[in-house]
Write a protein that holds these residues in place. Structure first.
Motif, mmCIF file in Angstrom:
data_model
loop_
_atom_site.group_PDB
_atom_site.id
_atom_site.type_symbol
_atom_site.label_atom_id
_atom_site.label_comp_id
_atom_site.label_asym_id
_atom_site.label_seq_id
_atom_site.Cartn_x
_atom_site.Cartn_y
_atom_site.Cartn_z
ATOM 1 N N THR A 205 1.055 -0.785 0.038
ATOM 2 C CA THR A 205 0.156 0.228 0.236
ATOM 3 C C THR A 205 0.692 1.369 0.072
ATOM 4 O OG1 THR A 205 -2.016 -0.905 0.813
ATOM 5 C CG2 THR A 205 -2.241 1.661 1.095
ATOM 6 N N ALA A 218 -5.104 12.500 -4.698
ATOM 7 C CA ALA A 218 -6.423 12.567 -4.311
ATOM 8 C C ALA A 218 -5.940 10.557 -3.517
ATOM 9 C CB ALA A 218 -7.816 12.366 -4.498
ATOM 10 N N ARG A 219 -5.913 9.704 -4.617
ATOM 11 C CA ARG A 219 -5.588 8.529 -4.403
ATOM 12 C C ARG A 219 -5.037 7.845 -3.473
ATOM 13 N NH1 ARG A 219 -6.239 4.433 -9.886
ATOM 14 N NH2 ARG A 219 -5.376 2.910 -8.204
ATOM 15 N N ARG A 221 -3.691 10.558 -1.073
ATOM 16 C CA ARG A 221 -3.597 10.571 0.418
ATOM 17 C C ARG A 221 -4.900 9.230 0.915
ATOM 18 N NH1 ARG A 221 -4.751 15.028 -0.574
ATOM 19 N NH2 ARG A 221 -6.591 14.921 -1.266
ATOM 20 N N GLY A 222 -5.765 8.620 0.139
ATOM 21 C CA GLY A 222 -7.106 7.198 0.605
ATOM 22 C C GLY A 222 -5.392 6.540 0.590
ATOM 23 N N GLU A 223 -4.675 5.280 0.267
ATOM 24 C CA GLU A 223 -3.988 4.845 0.093
ATOM 25 C C GLU A 223 -2.713 5.067 1.433
ATOM 26 O OE1 GLU A 223 -3.023 2.102 -1.475
ATOM 27 O OE2 GLU A 223 -4.556 2.402 -3.187
ATOM 28 N N GLN A 225 -4.223 6.680 3.642
ATOM 29 C CA GLN A 225 -5.275 6.452 5.630
ATOM 30 C C GLN A 225 -4.642 4.607 5.303
ATOM 31 O OE1 GLN A 225 -8.681 8.702 3.795
ATOM 32 N NE2 GLN A 225 -8.386 10.483 4.788
ATOM 33 N N GLN A 226 -4.916 3.934 4.563
ATOM 34 C CA GLN A 226 -5.125 2.338 4.641
ATOM 35 C C GLN A 226 -3.938 2.251 4.972
ATOM 36 O OE1 GLN A 226 -7.151 0.459 3.956
ATOM 37 N NE2 GLN A 226 -6.604 -1.396 4.240
#
Length: 381
Positions: A205, A218-219, A221-223, A225-226
């Motif tokens: 990740t 944006a993606r 940032r989501g990764e 968070q994961q």
């Protein structure tokens, strides 16, 4: 006159039963010494267990107060007539131990002793201990040992059974050590699998997030968070493993305090709410307390890692002289009729073995989507 042999036989029987009730080596040693002193009506009794250097690894006394024992000082290493029991491995009956050429004196705080009976405790051809009695109560024959030949024979019977009890206790403790080693090995394996998977996902990740930083923030940032979520899960796994691997403080704190402490740590380490309630539980035999603790740990492990529970409630209640443990979760549950699969997966077989091994029972109530309740009852002692 006929009551003498009968009462003597009853006393021997009581002594042997008392020895057979204990599984811990230290408890067995104390029971042997107390039984010998009572059986032969002596003022003092002691039992020494040899080390590998000709001295005593353990030395247990009866008839001496704790304050006296502290004042006497360290346990004897090589002490004249006491060591003779280990070297010569033959009974010693003396009218006055202080006049024996092997007598080397004793510390100032040591009580005065005169007549003396010593006997080795043998297992096969090995001396695994030595029993000592001093100061036979009541008026004795002038100039002769107060302990009689009959006393020596009686102590010999006790010593034979003491050897069996002590050997059994050592085997039990060795078995328990092996069980703990097996559990630690299992936990280490589970920890390796669980944390390795988390860290592998974490690495992938993080690599994906790094690749997306420039072209798709944006993606990315989501990764990231994961990544944070996976790191938190790995930390939870580690905390749980530390709790399970840490030696339980049963001897010092007792079962209720030990359970409460471990459950408080699990409650902090997991998103699920974990609670503990203890009601009126008395101290139980050591083997039962350990079995209850291990079953509670296994049931908590199942609920927190496999069931998806949001709440786990643990209760320990008094039941007559014994206790009842319940671990209830609101997780996914399972069909208890599929015992072969579920039993292997959830450790139910080992939990039932633990319960049965201390004279208890284990019951499981569960259904798919309805959570699980595991209940263990022990009779006390």
């Amino acid at each position: 006159m006929s009551s003498g042999p009968t009462s003597g036989l009853a006393a021997v029987s009581s002594a042997l039963l008392a020895m057979s009730r204990h599984l811990e080596v230290r408890d067995v040693l104390k029971t042997i010494v107390a039984s010998a002193r009572e059986l032969l009506d002596a003022e003092y009794a002691a039992l020494g267990v040899p080390d590998d250097h000709g001295g005593f690894a353990q030395f247990v006394v009866d008839g001496v107060s704790d304050a006296q024992w502290r004042a006497i000082g360290p346990l004897p290493r090589r002490h004249g007539i006491l060591a003779a029991m280990l070297d010569e491995a033959s009974p010693q009956r003396l009218a006055d131990v202080r006049t024996d050429p092997r007598f080397e004196g004793w510390p100032a705080a040591h009580p005065e002793m005169s007549d003396f009976l010593g006997l080795p405790v043998r297992a096969d051809d090995e001396v695994i201990g030595a029993l000592f009695l001093a100061n036979k109560r009541g008026p004795g024959p002038t100039g002769r040992c107060g302990f009689t030949e009959e006393d020596e024979q009686l102590l010999g019977i006790l010593a034979q059974h003491a050897a069996i009890a002590l050997t059994n206790a050592r085997l039990y403790e060795r078995s328990r050590e092996l069980t703990i080693a097996e559990e630690r090995s299992r936990l280490a394996h589970e920890l390796h699998d669980a944390v390795s998977q988390k860290l592998f996902s974490l690495r992938l990740t993080a690599q994906a997030a790094a690749a997306l930083v420039d072209r798709d923030p944006a993606r990315a940032r989501g990764e990231m968070q994961q990544v944070a979520a996976l790191a938190a899960e790995a930390a939870d796994e580690l905390r749980t493993a530390v709790v399970e691997l840490r030696p339980a403080a049963l001897d010092e704190d007792g079962l209720v305090a030990t359970l409460r402490t471990q459950i408080q740590v699990l409650d902090r380490a997991h998103t699920a709410r974990v609670t503990f309630t203890g009601r009126g539980v008395r101290a139980l035999p050591a083997a039962q307390e350990e079995a209850l603790l291990r079953v509670a740990q296994e049931a908590l492990h199942n609920a927190l890692r496999h069931s998806g529970a949001t709440r786990v409630d643990v209760t320990l209640e008094r039941s007559g002289p014994g206790a009842v443990l319940r671990v209830t979760d609101d997780g996914s549950g399972f069909d208890p009729r599929t015992v072969r699969r579920a039993g292997r997966h959830l450790g139910l077989v080992s939990m039932r073995d633990r319960a049965g091994g201390v004279g208890g029972t284990l019951t499981v109530e569960s259904a798919p989507g309805k959570g699980t309740t595991i209940e263990m009852e022990v009779p006390g002692g």
